[in-house]
Enzyme design. Structure first.
Site, short mmCIF file in Angstrom:
data_model
loop_
_atom_site.label_atom_id
_atom_site.label_comp_id
_atom_site.label_asym_id
_atom_site.label_seq_id
_atom_site.Cartn_x
_atom_site.Cartn_y
_atom_site.Cartn_z
N CYS A 1 -38.05 14.39 -3.75
CA CYS A 1 -39.06 14.17 -4.81
C CYS A 1 -38.74 12.96 -5.67
O CYS A 1 -38.49 13.09 -6.87
CB CYS A 1 -39.12 15.40 -5.69
N GLU A 2 -38.66 11.80 -5.07
CA GLU A 2 -38.45 10.56 -5.81
C GLU A 2 -39.11 9.44 -5.02
O GLU A 2 -38.97 9.41 -3.79
CB GLU A 2 -36.96 10.20 -5.91
N GLU B 1 -8.87 -5.68 7.10
CA GLU B 1 -9.37 -4.36 6.71
C GLU B 1 -10.86 -4.21 6.99
O GLU B 1 -11.64 -3.91 6.09
CB GLU B 1 -9.16 -4.14 5.20
N PRO B 2 -11.30 -4.40 8.22
CA PRO B 2 -12.74 -4.28 8.48
C PRO B 2 -13.21 -2.83 8.45
O PRO B 2 -12.48 -1.92 8.88
CB PRO B 2 -12.88 -4.85 9.90
N GLY C 1 -14.97 -7.13 5.12
CA GLY C 1 -16.15 -7.78 4.58
C GLY C 1 -17.03 -8.50 5.56
O GLY C 1 -18.14 -8.91 5.21
N TYR D 1 -21.18 3.44 6.10
CA TYR D 1 -21.72 3.76 4.78
C TYR D 1 -23.01 4.58 4.90
O TYR D 1 -23.94 4.41 4.12
CB TYR D 1 -21.93 2.47 3.95
N ARG E 1 -28.52 3.78 1.60
CA ARG E 1 -28.47 2.31 1.51
C ARG E 1 -29.82 1.66 1.16
O ARG E 1 -29.86 0.75 0.34
CB ARG E 1 -27.87 1.71 2.79
N TYR F 1 -29.38 -0.28 -2.25
CA TYR F 1 -29.19 -1.74 -2.12
C TYR F 1 -30.43 -2.44 -1.58
O TYR F 1 -30.33 -3.59 -1.14
CB TYR F 1 -28.05 -2.05 -1.15
N ARG G 1 -17.32 -1.99 8.08
CA ARG G 1 -18.68 -2.10 8.62
C ARG G 1 -18.73 -2.74 10.01
O ARG G 1 -19.45 -2.27 10.88
CB ARG G 1 -19.50 -2.95 7.65
N1 LLP Z 1 -11.12 -3.41 1.94
C1 LLP Z 1 -11.47 -3.11 0.68
C2 LLP Z 1 -10.46 -3.22 -0.39
C3 LLP Z 1 -12.80 -2.72 0.38
O1 LLP Z 1 -13.14 -2.44 -0.87
C4 LLP Z 1 -13.74 -2.61 1.43
C5 LLP Z 1 -15.12 -2.19 1.17
C6 LLP Z 1 -13.32 -2.90 2.75
C7 LLP Z 1 -12.00 -3.31 2.96
C8 LLP Z 1 -14.24 -2.82 3.93
O2 LLP Z 1 -15.29 -3.72 3.83
P1 LLP Z 1 -16.29 -3.92 5.04
O3 LLP Z 1 -15.53 -4.54 6.18
O4 LLP Z 1 -16.83 -2.59 5.40
O5 LLP Z 1 -17.34 -4.80 4.50
N2 LLP Z 1 -21.41 1.00 0.46
C9 LLP Z 1 -21.66 -0.41 0.64
C10 LLP Z 1 -20.40 -1.16 1.04
C11 LLP Z 1 -19.24 -0.98 0.09
C12 LLP Z 1 -17.99 -1.72 0.50
C13 LLP Z 1 -16.84 -1.36 -0.37
N3 LLP Z 1 -15.57 -1.93 0.01
C14 LLP Z 1 -22.79 -0.60 1.64
O6 LLP Z 1 -23.33 0.38 2.12
O7 LLP Z 1 -23.18 -1.74 1.92
#
Ligand code: LLP
Length: 419
Positions: free
Chosen positions: A344-345, A273-274, A239, A373, A312, A316, A276
């Site tokens: 076409c949107e 669990e990184p 996150g 992503y 994205r 978002y 992004r």
């Molecule tokens: N662990 C779990 C259980 C998760 O659901 C996620 C992301 C992560 C780790 C990794 O999170 P990160 O470090 O990448 O923030 N598609 C969206 C982001 C969806 C994230 C879903 N879960 C976007 O493009 O912003």
């Protein structure tokens, strides 16, 4: 210094000219930098050095096998949310004992595959899933090492669509019932609760929500130990945000210090669990301007990438930096462009009234921060073939997923013989 920089007037990734890649691969294409992936991973390893902590890369952010391999070679484990991702993790060199299986709706088949592969930990998100796992584990004669993902009811203060830690979100088990559910789990055959997991959202730019969630997890750990559970691991999720525009996400050193201050004396192994923050700023999407069209009130740069390639902004309202591949001359005045794709949107819009140096037909542009992503969320809407992916390392580059032909796409479909 960014790995993406102008050299002799042309944007390079490490020592590779993006014009050269465009000539050879065609546009659009995704491109990832090995040096950036390595430095982002090493930043985690460095920040958490001295703590009993490991990184399980969240494959969902970018699951190309070469990206997984780059990270697994550095020691990364994997966080997977499907059997497909589990197979990718294994194929990318992550051993089963470093894979965590997350996800809110794992089927019995998923659970069986995970147990058969002998993965490290299954993060369970509901009582029905727990019961299903108990049945599957018993039928295989194994004991499933589990965490419950608890929902700490903490507001991550990020975009609503990627916020996961509030009571009203579908994720995890309710914090107030966690004790009772752990008790239930311990009584079930084939289940061994070994950890607590939490993940409150993505693209967090403030430490406070993390701290609030982790403090709740630590409090729960004490209660569970009082109840006699042998919990030795905490999975603190991912996150951590990145800079797309002017966000100032927490420094990894501060994040690690905060984790240590809460968990340092708990005697637990920490899993992170990184997604992004490892891959987001290691990748770009390169596209060519098809036409510059002067509308009545707006000037549009119509590019050959579209919402199906990078969703994205449409999904978002996300901001991605856009830079020309040819370095603009000094002092050239920026002009506002709507940067749009050919789909076409009206939602197929990357940027509205974005100040950019003057663009012309055939110019190359790079969408920044597209390593996470991006390619993984692409579709073939409008029968647009998936965009190829390229990996750079120093002065080398390789196509790590080629562009399919339309003929290959059509060949994957079947017309019934009664039609
Ligand atoms: N662990 C779990 C259980 C998760 O659901 C996620 C992301 C992560 C780790 C990794 O999170 P990160 O470090 O990448 O923030 N598609 C969206 C982001 C969806 C994230 C879903 N879960 C976007 O493009 O912003």
């Amino acid at each position: 210094m960014s790995v993406f920089a102008y050299r002799n007037g042309v944007l390079h990734a490490e020592s590779v000219s993006l014009e050269d890649v465009a000539r050879e691969v065609g546009t659009p294409f995704y491109l990832y930098s090995t040096a950036a992936l390595e430095s982002h991973y090493n930043a985690y390893a460095g920040a958490f050095a001295g703590q009993d902590a490991g990184v399980c890369y969240a494959l969902k952010a970018n699951s190309n096998l070469a990206v997984i391999r780059t990270l697994s070679r550095l020691g990364a484990g994997g966080d997977v949310v499907s059997v497909g991702e589990m197979k990718r993790a294994l194929a990318g060199g992550i051993p089963a004992e470093r894979i965590v299986f997350s996800g809110v709706g794992k089927t019995r088949d998923d659970l069986r595959a995970a147990l058969e592969a002998g993965i490290h930990q299954i993060n369970v998100e509901s009582v029905p899933e727990l019961e299903a796992l108990s049945e599957v584990a018993t039928s295989l004669g194994v004991e499933a090492p589990i965490a419950f993902r608890v929902n700490p009811d903490v507001d991550a203060k990020t975009h609503a669509k990627i916020s996961t830690g509030k009571k009203e979100n579908k994720f995890g088990i309710d914090y107030d019932h966690a004790r009772e559910i752990y008790r239930r789990a311990a009584d079930l055959p084939g289940i061994k609760p070994v950890a607590i997991a939490v993940h409150i959202g993505s693209q967090l730019t403030d430490l406070a929500p993390f701290r609030a969630a982790y403090e709740r997890v630590a409090a729960l750990l004490h209660q569970l130990r009082e109840d006699g559970h042998d919990i030795q691991r905490l999975d603190l999720g991912g996150g951590l945000g990145i800079t797309y525009r002017n966000e100032a996400p927490p420094d990894l050193a501060d994040y690690a210090a905060m984790v240590r201050s809460i968990t340092g004396n708990l005697g637990c192994r920490i899993t992170l669990e990184p997604g992004r923050s490892l891959v987001g700023n290691a990748g770009i999407l390169v596209s060519r301007v098809i036409y510059v069209k002067q509308g009545l009130h707006r000037r549009f740069a119509i590019v050959d990438a579209a919402m199906n390639d990078l969703i994205r902004p449409s999904l978002y309202d996300a901001y991605h930096g856009i830079v020309p591949v040819a370095e603009p001359a000094d002092g050239v005045a920026a002009e506002p462009y709507d940067v749009v794709g050919p789909v076409c949107e009206s939602g197929d819009t990357f940027a509205v009234q974005r100040p950019l140096p003057p663009l012309a037909d055939d110019d190359l542009v790079a969408f920044l921060s597209a390593g996470a992503y991006g390619a993984v969320m692409a579709s073939t809407y409008n029968t647009r073939p998936l965009v190829p992916e390229v990996l750079v390392n120093g002065d080398r580059f390789s196509v790590i997923r080629p562009r399919p032909t339309v003929e290959e796409m059509l060949a994957a479909e079947r017309v019934p013989d009664w039609l």
